[in-house]
Design an enzyme around this catalytic site. Sequence first.
Site, PDB file in Angstrom:
ATOM      1  N   HIS A   2      26.782 -79.731  -8.344  1.00 42.79           N
ATOM      2  CA  HIS A   2      26.832 -81.179  -8.520  1.00 42.79           C
ATOM      3  C   HIS A   2      28.060 -81.710  -7.786  1.00 42.79           C
ATOM      4  CE1 HIS A   2      24.011 -81.485 -12.047  1.00 42.79           C
ATOM      5  NE2 HIS A   2      24.342 -80.211 -12.140  1.00 42.79           N
TER       6      HIS A   2
ATOM      7  N   HIS B 184      22.790 -74.655  -8.541  1.00 47.70           N
ATOM      8  CA  HIS B 184      23.048 -75.840  -7.736  1.00 47.70           C
ATOM      9  C   HIS B 184      24.447 -76.361  -8.030  1.00 47.70           C
ATOM     10  CE1 HIS B 184      21.146 -77.123 -11.501  1.00 47.70           C
ATOM     11  NE2 HIS B 184      21.778 -78.277 -11.388  1.00 47.70           N
TER      12      HIS B 184
ATOM     13  N   SER C 243      19.871 -77.648 -16.685  1.00 51.38           N
ATOM     14  CA  SER C 243      18.520 -78.127 -16.967  1.00 51.38           C
ATOM     15  C   SER C 243      17.477 -77.575 -16.008  1.00 51.38           C
ATOM     16  CB  SER C 243      18.485 -79.659 -16.949  1.00 51.38           C
ATOM     17  OG  SER C 243      18.889 -80.140 -15.690  1.00 51.38           O
TER      18      SER C 243
ATOM     19  N   ASN D  23      26.801 -75.669 -13.387  1.00 51.96           N
ATOM     20  CA  ASN D  23      26.445 -75.313 -14.753  1.00 51.96           C
ATOM     21  C   ASN D  23      25.744 -73.959 -14.731  1.00 51.96           C
ATOM     22  OD1 ASN D  23      27.330 -77.823 -15.825  1.00 51.96           O
ATOM     23  ND2 ASN D  23      25.427 -78.759 -15.155  1.00 51.96           N
TER      24      ASN D  23
END
Length: 114
Positions: free
Chosen positions: A102, A100, A95, A87
């Site tokens: 996922h 990072h 968030s 993201n």
Amino acid sequence: MEKTIFQKIIDREIPASIVYEDDQCIAFEDIDPQAPIHCLVVPKILIVRLREAKDEHQALLGHLLLIAKKVAKMKGVDQSGYRVVINSGKDSGESVPHLHVHVLGGRSLQWPPG
């Protein structure tokens, strides 16, 4: 700037269920899993989001994807299938302002995702 939750995990200031670690990154279970398997692969250096990545991060970014593949195998979803997501920015659902990856699997994932 205050440390992100990921930097605190890297520095062992807060606990996490770590599944992999090397000198460049750490992988751990997501605290709010969106699938039966949901791990995060996080670089140890702070890159706020993908748009801030530089050419010098090329090898690290490739390393994150190879570790995502390794985590999927460790978690037993490499053959059945898994999703890798990065993201970037508020509209993506980001968030934590620390790049990072996922790794999601363990069930049939729908498309489109959002």
